[in-house]
Design an enzyme around this catalytic site. Sequence first.
Site, short mmCIF file in Angstrom:
data_model
loop_
_atom_site.label_atom_id
_atom_site.label_comp_id
_atom_site.label_asym_id
_atom_site.label_seq_id
_atom_site.Cartn_x
_atom_site.Cartn_y
_atom_site.Cartn_z
N LYS A 37 -12.49 14.16 4.21
CA LYS A 37 -12.39 12.76 4.62
C LYS A 37 -12.01 12.66 6.11
O LYS A 37 -12.58 11.88 6.87
CB LYS A 37 -11.31 12.08 3.77
CG LYS A 37 -11.49 10.60 3.58
CD LYS A 37 -10.40 10.06 2.66
CE LYS A 37 -10.95 9.50 1.37
NZ LYS A 37 -9.95 8.84 0.55
N THR A 88 -1.29 4.85 -5.55
CA THR A 88 -0.28 4.76 -6.61
C THR A 88 -0.99 4.39 -7.91
O THR A 88 -0.83 3.29 -8.43
CB THR A 88 0.79 3.70 -6.27
OG1 THR A 88 0.11 2.46 -5.92
CG2 THR A 88 1.67 4.12 -5.13
N ASN A 212 -0.38 -10.19 -7.60
CA ASN A 212 -1.45 -9.66 -8.43
C ASN A 212 -1.34 -10.15 -9.87
O ASN A 212 -2.35 -10.43 -10.52
CB ASN A 212 -1.45 -8.12 -8.38
CG ASN A 212 -2.19 -7.61 -7.15
OD1 ASN A 212 -2.78 -8.41 -6.42
ND2 ASN A 212 -2.16 -6.33 -6.94
N GLY A 257 -16.03 -14.99 -16.70
CA GLY A 257 -17.01 -13.91 -16.69
C GLY A 257 -16.44 -12.65 -17.29
O GLY A 257 -15.59 -12.71 -18.19
N CYS A 264 -6.70 -2.04 -8.25
CA CYS A 264 -5.41 -2.73 -8.08
C CYS A 264 -4.99 -3.55 -9.29
O CYS A 264 -4.05 -3.17 -9.99
CB CYS A 264 -5.45 -3.59 -6.82
SG CYS A 264 -5.51 -2.59 -5.31
N ARG A 334 -13.48 1.99 -9.39
CA ARG A 334 -12.29 2.25 -10.19
C ARG A 334 -12.14 1.14 -11.25
O ARG A 334 -12.17 -0.04 -10.92
CB ARG A 334 -11.05 2.31 -9.28
CG ARG A 334 -11.03 3.58 -8.43
CD ARG A 334 -9.85 3.63 -7.49
NE ARG A 334 -9.95 2.68 -6.39
CZ ARG A 334 -9.09 2.60 -5.39
NH1 ARG A 334 -8.04 3.40 -5.36
NH2 ARG A 334 -9.25 1.73 -4.42
N1 LIG Z 1 -7.63 -0.99 -2.07
C1 LIG Z 1 -7.08 -2.18 -1.88
O1 LIG Z 1 -7.76 -3.21 -1.80
C2 LIG Z 1 -5.58 -2.33 -1.77
C3 LIG Z 1 -5.04 -3.55 -1.36
C4 LIG Z 1 -3.66 -3.69 -1.28
C5 LIG Z 1 -2.85 -2.64 -1.65
N2 LIG Z 1 -3.39 -1.48 -2.09
C6 LIG Z 1 -2.50 -0.38 -2.46
O2 LIG Z 1 -2.57 0.59 -1.44
C7 LIG Z 1 -2.42 1.89 -1.96
C8 LIG Z 1 -3.61 2.73 -1.59
O3 LIG Z 1 -4.76 2.20 -2.20
P1 LIG Z 1 -6.23 2.64 -1.80
O4 LIG Z 1 -7.15 1.74 -2.51
O5 LIG Z 1 -6.34 2.78 -0.32
O6 LIG Z 1 -6.27 4.11 -2.47
P2 LIG Z 1 -7.26 5.30 -2.15
O7 LIG Z 1 -7.25 6.15 -3.36
O8 LIG Z 1 -8.54 4.79 -1.60
O9 LIG Z 1 -6.53 6.08 -0.96
C9 LIG Z 1 -5.38 6.83 -1.10
C10 LIG Z 1 -5.44 7.99 -0.10
O10 LIG Z 1 -4.19 8.66 -0.08
C11 LIG Z 1 -4.44 10.05 0.12
N3 LIG Z 1 -3.26 10.82 -0.26
C12 LIG Z 1 -2.79 11.11 -1.50
N4 LIG Z 1 -1.67 11.84 -1.42
C13 LIG Z 1 -1.41 12.02 -0.10
C14 LIG Z 1 -0.38 12.67 0.62
N5 LIG Z 1 0.62 13.29 -0.01
N6 LIG Z 1 -0.44 12.65 1.97
C15 LIG Z 1 -1.43 12.02 2.61
N7 LIG Z 1 -2.44 11.37 1.99
C16 LIG Z 1 -2.42 11.37 0.64
C17 LIG Z 1 -5.66 10.31 -0.74
O11 LIG Z 1 -6.31 11.51 -0.38
C18 LIG Z 1 -6.49 9.04 -0.45
O12 LIG Z 1 -7.36 9.23 0.64
C19 LIG Z 1 -2.22 1.69 -3.47
O13 LIG Z 1 -0.86 1.60 -3.75
C20 LIG Z 1 -2.88 0.36 -3.72
O14 LIG Z 1 -2.39 -0.26 -4.87
C21 LIG Z 1 -4.74 -1.29 -2.13
#
Ligand SMILES: NC(=O)c1ccc[n+]([C@@H]2O[C@H](COP(=O)([O-])OP(=O)(O)OC[C@H]3O[C@@H](n4cnc5c(N)ncnc54)[C@H](O)[C@@H]3O)[C@@H](O)[C@H]2O)c1
Length: 437
Positions: A37, A88, A212, A257, A264, A334
């Site tokens: 990545k 998470t 949420n 729907g 999330c 997901r």
């Molecule tokens: N996706 C969304 O729309 C969104 C919106 C608000 C909040 N969140 C929250 O943000 C967080 C991340 O969500 P996401 O959708 O980006 O997840 P994601 O799975 O797309 O990204 C998580 C990233 O963290 C990396 N990672 C894991 N362990 C690591 C470590 N020890 N050190 C460094 N990198 C590490 C993974 O390789 C991955 O690239 C979650 O808690 C989610 O609930 C997400």
Amino acid sequence: MPYRLTVIGTGYLGITHAACMADLGFDVLGLDIDADKIRRLNNGELPIHEPGLEAVLRRGLESGRLRFTTSYEEVGAFGDVHFVCVGTPQKQGEYAADVSYMDAAIESLAPYLGRECLVVGKSTVPVGTAGRLADKLARLAPDGVQPELAWNPEFLREGFAVKDTLNPDRIVIGVRSERAEKVLREVYQPLGEVPIVVTDFATAELVKTAANAFLATKISFINAMAEVCEAAHADVKQLSEALSYDDRIGGRFLNAGLGFGGGCLPKDIRAFMARAGELGADQALTFLREVDAINMRRRARMVDLARELAGGSFQGCTVGVLGAAFKPNSDDIRDSPALDVAVTIGHQGGQVTVYDPIALDNARKAHPELRYGASALEAVRGANVVLLLTEWPEFVELDPEVLGQAVATRKIVDGRNALNAETWRSAGWHYRALGRP
Ligand SMILES: NC(=O)c1ccc[n+]([C@@H]2O[C@H](COP(=O)([O-])OP(=O)(O)OC[C@H]3O[C@@H](n4cnc5c(N)ncnc54)[C@H](O)[C@@H]3O)[C@@H](O)[C@H]2O)c1
């Protein structure tokens, strides 16, 4: 001197945050443990689909303000403010959130912190996590270094991530000191006038899960009304339109729907219930169990409707599925309701072919057992039943006559109440939708 920022965890949230902060003029170093990545990001290649983000990423790289690494040592030396954006997810076989990535990030970072800095959690976590991580950070930092923790939950929506990051409707910062508040106010100052709510850690963590939970409840509310409409031969689309004119209720998140999915809402409401249980407040959130159950029942109802149109069984039936992403304008699969329905029909003997404008590669990796078409027309060719499961604009705009010539029988279930029923019926289609006669 402006702060130097790092972003730990470059997924949907982290890439957007890193690129947008660089766009605002900060020097930003992103980190992930996924080396592939990081290589792609440094080449200006976006590993996810997010409208407008690739241009912001490239602008950052070209300006020299944005870089990516896999080295925690480099990140520790570089940053004044470290944003932690790791995943998470839901724990396997449990409702609770798996916060081990969060712990791992703090454990990896802390030993490399050589000076005064602020570590800012942005991931969605169970209430109480920030306090625990603050202790861990203090314990693991080198002697004489006193890094501080803050919590700054993220509200961006996939599909609108850049806009939401650069024009947030509010910023929530959970802090334990005026210094931490001052640093975060300075970091977000380039965004201009945005309401900033300053709280303690627990409130900041809870704002995100509460938001949420509210959104999930609103979606499940209208889907519960859809269930009643189905039983009473009423029309949920008209019902929700009529409700939406009441500005105490509002029309957003009120489209009946197939329900919610993604990385999330489902896992966040489950983690919220699990955490409330640990705190002895489980009764307060028992309604979320129902919210979740209503949501999952929509998927089952969709399969039932499709089976009904197939003549009572999927054996020997060809099903064309339009949509794999959990929502339009995203490649995120997901907990996607669309894929869940497609897989279930496959298990029940249907020959399923799926098409999605963006999420096909992700879907193929996760479900190699399904067939995939290169276009909507290809996915529905020879189909006995067509299912619209993700409301991509290109599906909403499909010509029922053109599609009708590709299918074996003109039968469609509109899982998103996105099509004009009259147009499809007058083109000879047997049109069914969730919550409508
Ligand atoms: N996706 C969304 O729309 C969104 C919106 C608000 C909040 N969140 C929250 O943000 C967080 C991340 O969500 P996401 O959708 O980006 O997840 P994601 O799975 O797309 O990204 C998580 C990233 O963290 C990396 N990672 C894991 N362990 C690591 C470590 N020890 N050190 C460094 N990198 C590490 C993974 O390789 C991955 O690239 C979650 O808690 C989610 O609930 C997400």
